[in-house]
Design an enzyme around this catalytic site. Structure first.
Site, PDB file in Angstrom:
ATOM      1  CD  GLU A 174      -2.977  -0.857  -0.169  1.00 17.03           C
ATOM      2  OE1 GLU A 174      -3.356   0.411  -0.467  1.00 17.03           O
ATOM      3  OE2 GLU A 174      -2.843  -2.010  -0.815  1.00 17.03           O
TER       4      GLU A 174
ATOM      5  CG  ASN B 174      -8.267   3.211  -0.022  1.00 18.29           C
ATOM      6  OD1 ASN B 174      -8.079   4.197  -0.960  1.00 18.29           O
ATOM      7  ND2 ASN B 174      -8.107   2.095  -0.670  1.00 18.29           N
TER       8      ASN B 174
ATOM      9  CD1 TRP C   3     -12.108  12.855 -14.215  1.00 24.66           C
ATOM     10  CD2 TRP C   3     -10.353  13.609 -12.731  1.00 24.66           C
ATOM     11  NE1 TRP C   3     -10.754  13.222 -14.957  1.00 24.66           N
ATOM     12  CE2 TRP C   3      -9.964  13.704 -14.054  1.00 24.66           C
ATOM     13  CE3 TRP C   3      -9.600  14.023 -11.938  1.00 24.66           C
ATOM     14  CZ2 TRP C   3      -8.672  14.334 -14.240  1.00 24.66           C
ATOM     15  CZ3 TRP C   3      -8.358  14.797 -11.986  1.00 24.66           C
ATOM     16  CH2 TRP C   3      -7.878  14.901 -13.273  1.00 24.66           C
TER      17      TRP C   3
ATOM     18  CD1 TRP D 157      -9.706  12.489  -6.429  1.00 23.76           C
ATOM     19  CD2 TRP D 157     -11.782  12.250  -7.148  1.00 23.76           C
ATOM     20  NE1 TRP D 157     -10.551  12.778  -5.236  1.00 23.76           N
ATOM     21  CE2 TRP D 157     -11.966  12.537  -5.731  1.00 23.76           C
ATOM     22  CE3 TRP D 157     -12.675  11.785  -7.860  1.00 23.76           C
ATOM     23  CZ2 TRP D 157     -13.388  12.638  -5.175  1.00 23.76           C
ATOM     24  CZ3 TRP D 157     -14.237  12.089  -7.556  1.00 23.76           C
ATOM     25  CH2 TRP D 157     -14.285  12.284  -5.971  1.00 23.76           C
TER      26      TRP D 157
HETATM   27  P1  FAD Z   1      -2.884   2.686   5.226  1.00 26.23           P
HETATM   28  O1  FAD Z   1      -3.705   1.627   4.638  1.00 26.23           O
HETATM   29  O2  FAD Z   1      -2.160   2.765   6.338  1.00 26.23           O
HETATM   30  O3  FAD Z   1      -1.826   2.662   4.081  1.00 26.23           O
HETATM   31  C1  FAD Z   1      -0.300   3.288   4.487  1.00 26.23           C
HETATM   32  C2  FAD Z   1       0.055   4.262   3.468  1.00 26.23           C
HETATM   33  O4  FAD Z   1       0.055   3.677   2.181  1.00 26.23           O
HETATM   34  C3  FAD Z   1      -0.846   5.454   3.457  1.00 26.23           C
HETATM   35  O5  FAD Z   1      -0.788   6.524   4.423  1.00 26.23           O
HETATM   36  C4  FAD Z   1      -0.615   6.189   2.071  1.00 26.23           C
HETATM   37  O6  FAD Z   1       0.591   6.812   2.019  1.00 26.23           O
HETATM   38  C5  FAD Z   1      -0.303   4.734   1.239  1.00 26.23           C
HETATM   39  N1  FAD Z   1      -1.593   4.469   0.253  1.00 26.23           N
HETATM   40  C6  FAD Z   1      -2.434   3.659   0.937  1.00 26.23           C
HETATM   41  N2  FAD Z   1      -3.337   3.369  -0.001  1.00 26.23           N
HETATM   42  C7  FAD Z   1      -2.989   4.307  -1.206  1.00 26.23           C
HETATM   43  C8  FAD Z   1      -3.518   4.492  -2.439  1.00 26.23           C
HETATM   44  N3  FAD Z   1      -4.867   3.905  -2.889  1.00 26.23           N
HETATM   45  N4  FAD Z   1      -2.922   5.415  -3.077  1.00 26.23           N
HETATM   46  C9  FAD Z   1      -1.679   6.200  -2.635  1.00 26.23           C
HETATM   47  N5  FAD Z   1      -1.193   5.580  -1.303  1.00 26.23           N
HETATM   48  C10 FAD Z   1      -1.830   5.010  -0.411  1.00 26.23           C
HETATM   49  N6  FAD Z   1      -3.961   9.181  -0.211  1.00 26.23           N
HETATM   50  C11 FAD Z   1      -3.217  10.388   0.075  1.00 26.23           C
HETATM   51  O7  FAD Z   1      -2.326  10.222   0.829  1.00 26.23           O
HETATM   52  N7  FAD Z   1      -3.448  11.618  -0.269  1.00 26.23           N
HETATM   53  C12 FAD Z   1      -4.708  11.921  -1.029  1.00 26.23           C
HETATM   54  O8  FAD Z   1      -4.888  13.145  -1.502  1.00 26.23           O
HETATM   55  C13 FAD Z   1      -5.547  10.656  -1.470  1.00 26.23           C
HETATM   56  N8  FAD Z   1      -6.434  10.960  -2.354  1.00 26.23           N
HETATM   57  C14 FAD Z   1      -7.415   9.799  -2.619  1.00 26.23           C
HETATM   58  C15 FAD Z   1      -8.736  10.112  -3.384  1.00 26.23           C
HETATM   59  C16 FAD Z   1      -9.312   8.945  -3.550  1.00 26.23           C
HETATM   60  C17 FAD Z   1     -10.613   9.189  -4.652  1.00 26.23           C
HETATM   61  C18 FAD Z   1      -9.163   7.817  -3.531  1.00 26.23           C
HETATM   62  C19 FAD Z   1      -9.710   6.688  -3.739  1.00 26.23           C
HETATM   63  C20 FAD Z   1      -8.018   7.684  -2.470  1.00 26.23           C
HETATM   64  C21 FAD Z   1      -6.983   8.559  -2.030  1.00 26.23           C
HETATM   65  N9  FAD Z   1      -5.881   8.411  -1.355  1.00 26.23           N
HETATM   66  C22 FAD Z   1      -5.197   9.588  -1.028  1.00 26.23           C
HETATM   67  C23 FAD Z   1      -5.298   7.189  -1.189  1.00 26.23           C
HETATM   68  C24 FAD Z   1      -5.814   6.383   0.141  1.00 26.23           C
HETATM   69  O9  FAD Z   1      -7.084   6.487   0.369  1.00 26.23           O
HETATM   70  C25 FAD Z   1      -5.281   6.992   1.440  1.00 26.23           C
HETATM   71  O10 FAD Z   1      -3.576   7.075   1.280  1.00 26.23           O
HETATM   72  C26 FAD Z   1      -5.220   6.109   2.564  1.00 26.23           C
HETATM   73  O11 FAD Z   1      -6.771   5.951   2.932  1.00 26.23           O
HETATM   74  C27 FAD Z   1      -4.623   6.782   3.788  1.00 26.23           C
HETATM   75  O12 FAD Z   1      -4.950   6.113   5.084  1.00 26.23           O
HETATM   76  P2  FAD Z   1      -3.763   5.266   5.970  1.00 26.23           P
HETATM   77  O13 FAD Z   1      -2.837   6.156   6.252  1.00 26.23           O
HETATM   78  O14 FAD Z   1      -4.625   4.711   6.979  1.00 26.23           O
HETATM   79  O15 FAD Z   1      -3.775   4.064   4.891  1.00 26.23           O
END
Ligand code: FAD
Length: 486
Positions: free
Chosen positions: A284, A350, A368, A391
């Protein structure tokens, strides 16, 4: 680490940008080799770059406070300035007689040209001007596919990247920093004068309850996650009603922690959470690398469809539905819970980000970019790469995108990932008394069930603003139009 600077006996400037940390900060380590260090943060007029949204401004205020405290403990204050770094950095270097300026790379294409120009300018003035890695695990222009292009599909990207991700060892913080001798010559600004915190109204209460901006908060979150929540991450990360993910994204977006530190901590933990959970979590974090790889190699990602077929997509101009979406009043509980979580806490799970983004672009046919903008303003983790890439991924216009015809059914998604309705009950309290079998579709509940739960549709909770089946057919017809035109 010994560093070859030409005049370590002279002061150095370390320019903080989105790397608001003391540990694993190579620019700071380099500056610490000098006789004295002036750490500076510059509030830039937006210019070519996009101004930070409200939620990130709130975060920035608190993160700068935290950084400032940390630097103070090491021995030197953080100087705050406003204006154009192209003027301010050379001027500051002249004032203090610096021989070197250090910073960590930020990779945002909007800053690239200005950062390179400043580096050349400083070098032309015989200063050491050096930039370092840290924000990412890789240099986004380095990896290339067999055919010499950048990667557009995640799995091969990660296969290419993963073997080298642990090459960079995180650095310790310097033990101390010597302050510049004539600090009173430097007129820094007061953080409070920057107006980063919302005032009338102050909407930040929920953010303050949910987060601790700053490096200490970041490391607490990382160790709590590894010790208490990583077990089961692979399955539980999709359940929005449980706190199963790391919550590290805003800390990463502000550079309070580096991905290298995360990988190091994962390697060193004696928590033997299932290896599959650890692998999933690493992967992730890899998505963040991929998003930056996409943005750096395609700087128009936040504005332009990656797939130009979508340039003719018949997006709707529907401000009423847009307002309902933003306010979490669409009548679809899982969408509304997500949008309210975003507004209250500055973050959204997410799985639910995917559901609300699909709803906006497919059920409401809203562009979007409109959704991306709202997220930009309201997310504490708003990030130019991950936000734009995600997005576009959901809308179907992106690299490695979900196909447009995959349209999430918000009721089924809710029932699958929030079977007991915990998430809905938390963020849509007016539905808290609904039984599990109707909580995701209150409009289908018999009158007596609604009455027993105290729900009056159209009054305490809205009717759905669009019918799922009609919306789905409409979206598929719109998609057909661009397919045929192609
Ligand atoms: P965890 O599940 O703990 O993951 C650990 C780290 O992995 C996250 O902190 C993040 O840095 C990275 N990560 C995880 N999933 C993704 C993913 N799908 N894409 C990119 N990196 C990921 N993330 C952002 O950091 N900034 C944003 O502006 C952003 N906008 C988003 C918009 C949409 C429409 C969607 C569907 C997803 C977006 N994400 C974004 C990705 C993701 O939703 C978040 O990174 C995640 O929910 C962060 O929560 P966490 O730190 O608990 O994730």
């Amino acid at each position: 680490m010994e560093r070859d600077t030409s005049h370590p006996q002279d002061p150095a400037i370390v320019w903080f940008r989105n790397d608001l940390r003391i540990q694993d900060n190579e620019a700071l380590v380099a500056a610490a080799q000098h006789s004295s260090v002036v750490p500076v943060y510059i509030r830039q007029a937006s210019g070519a770059a996009r101004a930070l949204g409200g939620a990130r401004q709130w975060w920035l205020h608190h993160s700068l406070e935290s950084l400032s405290r940390g630097l103070g403990k090491l021995g030197t204050p953080l100087i705050l300035l406003s204006g154009d770094p192209a003027d301010l950095i050379p001027e500051l270097a002249r004032t203090i007689g610096a021989s070197a300026v250090y910073w960590n790379r930020r990779y945002d294409p909007a800053f690239q040209a200005a950062d390179s120009a400043l580096k050349s300018e400083l070098q032309a003035q015989n200063l050491v001007a050096e930039s370092f890695a840290g924000q990412l695990l890789h240099e986004p222009t380095r990896l290339r596919t067999g055919s010499g292009t950048f990667y557009k599909v995640y799995s091969p990207f990660w296969r290419a990247l993963e073997p080298g991700v642990e090459n960079r060892q995180p650095l310790d913080a310097p033990e101390s920093l010597t302050p510049y001798a004539n600090l009173s010559d430097l007129s820094g600004e007061a953080l409070d004068s920057w107006g980063l915190l919302p005032e009338k109204p102050d909407w930040s209460g929920g953010l303050a309850d949910a987060w601790t901006p700053g490096e200490t908060g970041a490391h607490e979150r990382l160790s709590d996650f590894i010790e208490d929540r990583m077990q089961g991450y692979g399955d539980r990360r999709d359940i929005p009603g449980v706190d199963a993910t790391s919550g590290l994204s805003p800390h990463l977006a502000n550079g309070e922690i580096t991905p290298a530190q995360i990988f190091e901590a994962l390697k060193n933990t004696d928590n033997d959470a299932a290896p599959a959970d650890r692998t999933k979590f690493r992967k992730e974090v890899g998505w963040r690398e991929f998003a930056w790889h996409l943005l750096v190699n395609n700087p128009a990602l936040p504005e332009k469809n990656h797939n130009s077929k979508f340039d003719d997509f018949p997006w709707a101009d529907d401000s009423r539905s847009l307002i309902s979406w933003k306010k979490g009043r669409t009548g679809y509980p899982v969408v509304d819970a997500g949008m309210r979580q975003l507004w209250q806490t500055g973050w959204m799970h997410n799985r639910v980000r995917m559901i609300v983004a699909s709803f906006l672009t497919k059920h409401l046919l809203i562009d979007w970019r409109t959704g991306e903008n709202w997220f930009w303003d309201t997310l504490v983790d708003a990030d130019p790469a991950s936000n734009a890439a995600s997005w576009q991924w959901v809308a179907g216009s992106g690299a490695d995108a979900a196909p447009y015809f995959r349209i999430f059914n918000p009721v089924l998604q809710g029932e699958k990932f929030d079977a007991e309705g915990d998430y809905i009950r938390r963020f849509v309290p007016e539905l808290a008394q609904m039984p599990n079998n109707f909580i995701h579709k209150p409009w289908a509940a018999p009158e007596q069930v609604l009455a027993a739960a105290g729900v009056r549709l159209g009054d305490t909770y809205p009717h759905p603003i669009v019918d799922h089946k009609l919306a789905r057919d409409r979206a598929l017809a719109a998609y057909q139009q661009i397919k045929e035109a192609a």
